[in-house]
Design a protein around this motif. Structure first.
Motif, PDB file in Angstrom:
ATOM      1  N   LEU A 283      26.666  -0.371   0.323  1.00  0.00           N
ATOM      2  CA  LEU A 283      26.845   0.300   1.618  1.00  0.00           C
ATOM      3  C   LEU A 283      28.329   0.456   1.940  1.00  0.00           C
ATOM      4  CD1 LEU A 283      24.053  -1.380   3.776  1.00  0.00           C
ATOM      5  CD2 LEU A 283      24.205   1.019   3.122  1.00  0.00           C
ATOM      6  N   LEU A 284      29.091  -0.595   1.623  1.00  0.00           N
ATOM      7  CA  LEU A 284      30.529  -0.581   1.902  1.00  0.00           C
ATOM      8  C   LEU A 284      31.221   0.524   1.102  1.00  0.00           C
ATOM      9  CD1 LEU A 284      32.507  -2.342   3.582  1.00  0.00           C
ATOM     10  CD2 LEU A 284      33.089  -3.502   1.457  1.00  0.00           C
ATOM     11  N   TYR A 285      30.879   0.614  -0.189  1.00  0.00           N
ATOM     12  CA  TYR A 285      31.495   1.632  -1.036  1.00  0.00           C
ATOM     13  C   TYR A 285      31.100   3.039  -0.584  1.00  0.00           C
ATOM     14  CZ  TYR A 285      32.818  -2.023  -4.381  1.00  0.00           C
ATOM     15  OH  TYR A 285      33.359  -3.111  -4.965  1.00  0.00           O
ATOM     16  N   ALA A 286      29.862   3.171  -0.117  1.00  0.00           N
ATOM     17  CA  ALA A 286      29.372   4.500   0.262  1.00  0.00           C
ATOM     18  C   ALA A 286      29.879   4.915   1.647  1.00  0.00           C
ATOM     19  CB  ALA A 286      27.849   4.533   0.238  1.00  0.00           C
ATOM     20  N   ALA A 287      30.362   3.932   2.429  1.00  0.00           N
ATOM     21  CA  ALA A 287      30.705   4.210   3.830  1.00  0.00           C
ATOM     22  C   ALA A 287      31.754   5.312   3.996  1.00  0.00           C
ATOM     23  CB  ALA A 287      31.137   2.926   4.520  1.00  0.00           C
ATOM     24  N   PRO A 288      32.896   5.271   3.268  1.00  0.00           N
ATOM     25  CA  PRO A 288      33.913   6.317   3.518  1.00  0.00           C
ATOM     26  C   PRO A 288      33.373   7.727   3.286  1.00  0.00           C
ATOM     27  CG  PRO A 288      34.810   4.584   2.135  1.00  0.00           C
ATOM     28  CD  PRO A 288      33.344   4.314   2.250  1.00  0.00           C
ATOM     29  N   LEU A 289      32.643   7.913   2.159  1.00  0.00           N
ATOM     30  CA  LEU A 289      32.129   9.256   1.854  1.00  0.00           C
ATOM     31  C   LEU A 289      31.061   9.667   2.868  1.00  0.00           C
ATOM     32  CD1 LEU A 289      32.338  11.585  -0.133  1.00  0.00           C
ATOM     33  CD2 LEU A 289      30.439  10.583  -1.401  1.00  0.00           C
ATOM     34  N   THR A 290      30.215   8.694   3.236  1.00  0.00           N
ATOM     35  CA  THR A 290      29.172   8.995   4.226  1.00  0.00           C
ATOM     36  C   THR A 290      29.806   9.435   5.541  1.00  0.00           C
ATOM     37  OG1 THR A 290      27.872   7.272   3.198  1.00  0.00           O
ATOM     38  CG2 THR A 290      27.080   8.065   5.317  1.00  0.00           C
ATOM     39  N   LEU A 291      30.826   8.678   5.952  1.00  0.00           N
ATOM     40  CA  LEU A 291      31.519   8.996   7.205  1.00  0.00           C
ATOM     41  C   LEU A 291      32.138  10.391   7.128  1.00  0.00           C
ATOM     42  CD1 LEU A 291      32.188   7.498   9.874  1.00  0.00           C
ATOM     43  CD2 LEU A 291      34.439   7.029   8.904  1.00  0.00           C
ATOM     44  N   PHE A 292      32.768  10.664   5.972  1.00  0.00           N
ATOM     45  CA  PHE A 292      33.407  11.972   5.784  1.00  0.00           C
ATOM     46  C   PHE A 292      32.376  13.100   5.871  1.00  0.00           C
ATOM     47  CE2 PHE A 292      34.543  15.427   2.849  1.00  0.00           C
ATOM     48  CZ  PHE A 292      35.690  15.882   3.476  1.00  0.00           C
ATOM     49  N   LEU A 293      31.224  12.890   5.189  1.00  0.00           N
ATOM     50  CA  LEU A 293      30.194  13.933   5.175  1.00  0.00           C
ATOM     51  C   LEU A 293      29.614  14.153   6.566  1.00  0.00           C
ATOM     52  CD1 LEU A 293      28.298  13.170   1.841  1.00  0.00           C
ATOM     53  CD2 LEU A 293      29.711  15.153   2.360  1.00  0.00           C
ATOM     54  N   VAL A 294      29.368  13.038   7.268  1.00  0.00           N
ATOM     55  CA  VAL A 294      28.786  13.158   8.616  1.00  0.00           C
ATOM     56  C   VAL A 294      29.756  13.893   9.531  1.00  0.00           C
ATOM     57  CG1 VAL A 294      28.129  11.831  10.666  1.00  0.00           C
ATOM     58  CG2 VAL A 294      27.250  11.177   8.428  1.00  0.00           C
TER      59      VAL A 294
ATOM     60  N   SER B 103      32.311  15.858   8.675  1.00  0.00           N
ATOM     61  CA  SER B 103      32.593  17.242   8.277  1.00  0.00           C
ATOM     62  C   SER B 103      31.390  18.143   8.544  1.00  0.00           C
ATOM     63  CB  SER B 103      32.988  17.314   6.802  1.00  0.00           C
ATOM     64  OG  SER B 103      31.927  16.824   6.020  1.00  0.00           O
ATOM     65  N   PHE B 104      30.202  17.555   8.656  1.00  0.00           N
ATOM     66  CA  PHE B 104      29.020  18.347   8.974  1.00  0.00           C
ATOM     67  C   PHE B 104      28.841  18.465  10.493  1.00  0.00           C
ATOM     68  CE2 PHE B 104      24.390  18.577   9.773  1.00  0.00           C
ATOM     69  CZ  PHE B 104      24.153  19.802   9.177  1.00  0.00           C
ATOM     70  N   LEU B 105      28.960  17.312  11.136  1.00  0.00           N
ATOM     71  CA  LEU B 105      28.662  17.302  12.579  1.00  0.00           C
ATOM     72  C   LEU B 105      29.806  17.833  13.435  1.00  0.00           C
ATOM     73  CD1 LEU B 105      26.744  13.960  13.246  1.00  0.00           C
ATOM     74  CD2 LEU B 105      25.865  16.281  13.287  1.00  0.00           C
ATOM     75  N   ALA B 106      31.034  17.468  13.063  1.00  0.00           N
ATOM     76  CA  ALA B 106      32.178  17.814  13.921  1.00  0.00           C
ATOM     77  C   ALA B 106      32.275  19.323  14.168  1.00  0.00           C
ATOM     78  CB  ALA B 106      33.461  17.260  13.323  1.00  0.00           C
ATOM     79  N   PRO B 107      32.229  20.159  13.121  1.00  0.00           N
ATOM     80  CA  PRO B 107      32.331  21.609  13.410  1.00  0.00           C
ATOM     81  C   PRO B 107      31.189  22.105  14.284  1.00  0.00           C
ATOM     82  CG  PRO B 107      32.515  21.178  11.049  1.00  0.00           C
ATOM     83  CD  PRO B 107      32.109  19.890  11.685  1.00  0.00           C
ATOM     84  N   ILE B 108      29.988  21.567  14.053  1.00  0.00           N
ATOM     85  CA  ILE B 108      28.842  22.028  14.853  1.00  0.00           C
ATOM     86  C   ILE B 108      29.031  21.630  16.314  1.00  0.00           C
ATOM     87  CG2 ILE B 108      26.341  21.750  15.213  1.00  0.00           C
ATOM     88  CD1 ILE B 108      25.997  21.633  12.236  1.00  0.00           C
ATOM     89  N   LEU B 109      29.460  20.399  16.525  1.00  0.00           N
ATOM     90  CA  LEU B 109      29.676  19.931  17.902  1.00  0.00           C
ATOM     91  C   LEU B 109      30.779  20.755  18.577  1.00  0.00           C
ATOM     92  CD1 LEU B 109      29.352  16.071  17.442  1.00  0.00           C
ATOM     93  CD2 LEU B 109      27.731  17.624  18.541  1.00  0.00           C
ATOM     94  N   LEU B 110      31.819  21.037  17.792  1.00  0.00           N
ATOM     95  CA  LEU B 110      32.938  21.810  18.329  1.00  0.00           C
ATOM     96  C   LEU B 110      32.474  23.212  18.742  1.00  0.00           C
ATOM     97  CD1 LEU B 110      35.936  20.976  18.500  1.00  0.00           C
ATOM     98  CD2 LEU B 110      36.354  22.388  16.476  1.00  0.00           C
TER      99      LEU B 110
END
Lengths: 284, 351
Positions: A10-21, A23-30
């Motif tokens: 989970l720790l190793y996957a966290a940075p990429l997961t955070l980035f994907l979330v 990069s997907f959510l931020a533009p939509i929310l914006l």
């Protein structure tokens, strides 16, 4: 030990997961935020204002949405029909030639979509490759083949062919040969094998390919601009115009949100309805 | 089973793949209602043969007749035969009921009639009726076998072919299904042609066994005959553990023949076959028609029987199998004499 491995994973996957979330959510929310601003006003502390959505209905933007979705649907159907035999060959017949074909199809993606479409413009335009040769050989020309709805659909089919071909080939590869042979042995015709065995068992590939092509085609802009001229205005064109010439960001954002809602909703509905595991009988 | 009219007739059937000949002009007749097992090692041509018989492949030469109709040029989907595949080839996206009904649906049988037939077949195959709506992936290996059989029977074929359908199952399930298959054959009266590499399977189930080797039939006969009177060393060895002694002018090395046995084999040349279970330990000065003397090399417990490996005085190895109550005390190294009747042996007259 297992728990520690899980935590590390989970720790190793966290940075990429955070980035994907993000990069997907931020533009939509914006975009969603912009869509609720009053027209011609940039105010982050404003009260939500849905007038841009009202304009979508009042100004007939729904027609552009209808054109985009309609052409995307037609392109997806054409892609399915022309890719099925090719994908079948790649998955079951061609053997070594499959690699050559794969490389050939993938290589087209190495060139920018706009450049490839300009190539078609030069081929199909009045005075272009086809019309020019016609005039040279037969002494009579025509108005060219551009600037109409079929040319836009042709562009969509041309550009998104790999997105249908490869998932479809994957889907067909999942159809067991002996299931096909057993159906034949039990008296099925070629058509019955296609309908009863191959299409249902290749359904995951069909679904993925169709969704990809439909979603990408619905949001496409270059094909309608370069090959279609002003024949029809697609929704992506309207979004661009609102953000650039119109300087009406809330309207552009609202149109984008409508497109995202329709296409995203359709995709979620499609995937939700289709139980991929059950389709191919892998659910235990 | 009719002795007169064959339901299936194969004449000089040949199949070549480029330079390789997989089937060499073979002939075969199968009688109506018969259970024929075609047995052979890998590469013997049995899968090629069944593919030709069901129409998945075309012969290079020869003909296949179903009763009076030539069928070798008929496509598989037009032939009144069907096959249970090695992988079973069940349709994973369909329920058990839909799988069974598949051939009936192709024939446009009304849904209610299809369902009634599927339920009948579930009964025949001893599957509960509620399996009708079960998914294939919810069935065990044995249940899938039964579904595949039910689907094939729903087709109502003239001949039902089997391509090693039990090979992927564990031993116990395989044994149970062998018996069920034999029972099903008796109950349906259909003609079954069963391809297998397992001789045991073939012997349990079939009326006749056809042994294949390198694209030819080596022997076609009932199991007892093949077991007791094989026509070649290959068949003798293929049919299980066996002792083979070359015999020249009525004399076999390592074997003492009584005068009666010597005259029985009178001047023969070939191979003398002695099955391990035909041998018995001899006591004292007791003699048999064929007598073997040597020392026990190894002893293996097989449950109700004990198997011995005996090194004979001439250096040959002999395998003997006796019931546990007749076992020889002493174990490895013990000098022994074994004997059997000439009638229990078989002379394979080959070059």
């Amino acid at each position: 030990m297992q728990r520690r491995d899980r935590q590390l994973g989970l720790l190793y996957a966290a940075p990429l997961t955070l980035f994907l979330v993000l990069s997907f959510l931020a533009p939509i929310l914006l975009v969603a935020g912009f869509s609720t601003m009053p027209a011609k006003v940039f105010d982050l502390a404003h009260m939500p204002d849905f007038s841009a959505y009202g304009e979508f209905l009042r100004q007939g933007y729904w027609k552009s949405v209808a054109w985009s979705l309609g052409m995307a649907l037609v392109a997806t159907l054409i892609l399915f029909v022309i890719c099925w035999p090719l994908a079948y060959g790649m998955a079951k017949v061609f053997k070594r030639f499959t690699l050559v074909l794969t490389i050939g199809v993938v290589m087209t993606l190495f060139v920018s979509e706009n450049i490839r479409l300009f190539g078609w413009v030069l081929t199909l335009m009045k005075g272009g490759l086809i019309e020019g040769y016609m005039r040279h050989w037969f002494g009579t020309g025509f108005d060219g083949l551009l600037y109409n709805v079929p040319s836009i659909v042709f562009g969509l089919v041309y550009v998104y062919l790999p997105f249908m071909l490869f998932p479809l080939a994957q889907g067909i590869a999942m159809v067991p040969d002996d299931a096909r042979q057993a159906a034949y042995d039990l008296g099925a015709t070629r058509w019955q094998i296609l309908r009863e065995i191959e299409l249902p068992l290749a359904a995951p590939g069909i679904l993925v390919g169709s969704l990809l092509c439909f979603v990408l085609s619905a949001g496409a802009i270059a094909e309608s601009k370069l090959l279609g001229g002003q024949a029809v205005i697609v929704i992506a064109d309207e979004v661009e115009t609102a953000f650039t010439y119109g300087q009406n960001w809330p309207l552009g954002a609202a149109l984008a949100m409508v497109l995202i809602a329709i296409v995203g909703g359709l995709a979620i509905w499609g995937i939700g309805r289709a139980d991929l595991d059950r389709m191919i009988g892998r659910k235990g | 089973m009719s002795d007169t009219t064959p339901i299936l007739r194969i004449n000089a059937l040949t199949k070549t793949f480029n330079e390789f000949t997989a089937l060499h002009a073979i002939d075969l007749k199968v009688h109506d209602g018969e259970f024929l097992a075609i047995v052979g090692p890998s590469g013997s041509g049995k899968t090629t043969l069944i593919r030709l018989l069901v129409g998945m492949d075309e012969p290079s030469d020869g003909s296949i007749w179903l009763r009076d109709q030539r069928i070798d040029e008929m496509p598989a989907n037009k032939r009144p035969t069907c096959m249970v595949f090695q992988s079973l080839a069940l349709f994973p996206h369909m329920t058990v009921g839909q799988n069974i009904e598949f051939p009936l649906k192709l024939r446009k049988v009304a849904p209610e009639d299809r369902k009634a037939r599927a339920l009948e077949l579930l009964d025949l195959l001893r599957l509960p009726q509620d399996y009708y709506s079960k998914r294939i992936d919810q069935c065990s290996g044995g249940e899938r076998q039964r579904v595949a059989l039910a689907r094939a029977l729903a087709f109502d074929p003239e001949i039902l072919f089997f391509d090693e359908p039990l090979s992927a199952l564990d031993y116990r399930l395989r044994k149970a299904l062998e018996k069920e298959l034999k029972d099903l054959h008796a109950r349906t009266g259909k003609t079954f042609i069963y391809i297998t590499h397992s001789l045991e399977e073939a012997m349990v189930m079939s009326d006749r066994i056809a042994i294949m080797r390198a694209g030819r039939f080596e022997q076609i006969a009932p199991a007892e005959e093949i077991y007791a009177r094989p026509v070649s060393r290959f068949v003798a060895e293929f049919m299980g553990e066996v002792n083979l002694f070359p015999i020249r002018a009525g004399q076999a090395e390592g074997v003492t023949l009584s005068p009666a046995a010597a005259s029985a084999f009178g001047g023969a040349t070939g191979t003398l076959m002695v099955r391990p279970e035909s041998l018995q330990f001899l006591e004292g000065e007791e003699h048999a028609e064929l007598t073997f003397a040597g020392r026990i090399e190894a002893e293996y417990m097989l449950g109700s029987r004990v198997q011995y490996t005996v090194t004979l005085e001439g250096g040959q190895t002999l395998i003997a199998e006796v019931l546990r109550e007749n076992a020889m005390p002493g174990g490895p190294g013990t000098p022994v004499r074994l004997g059997c009747a000439a009638a229990a042996c078989h002379l394979i007259a080959e070059a």
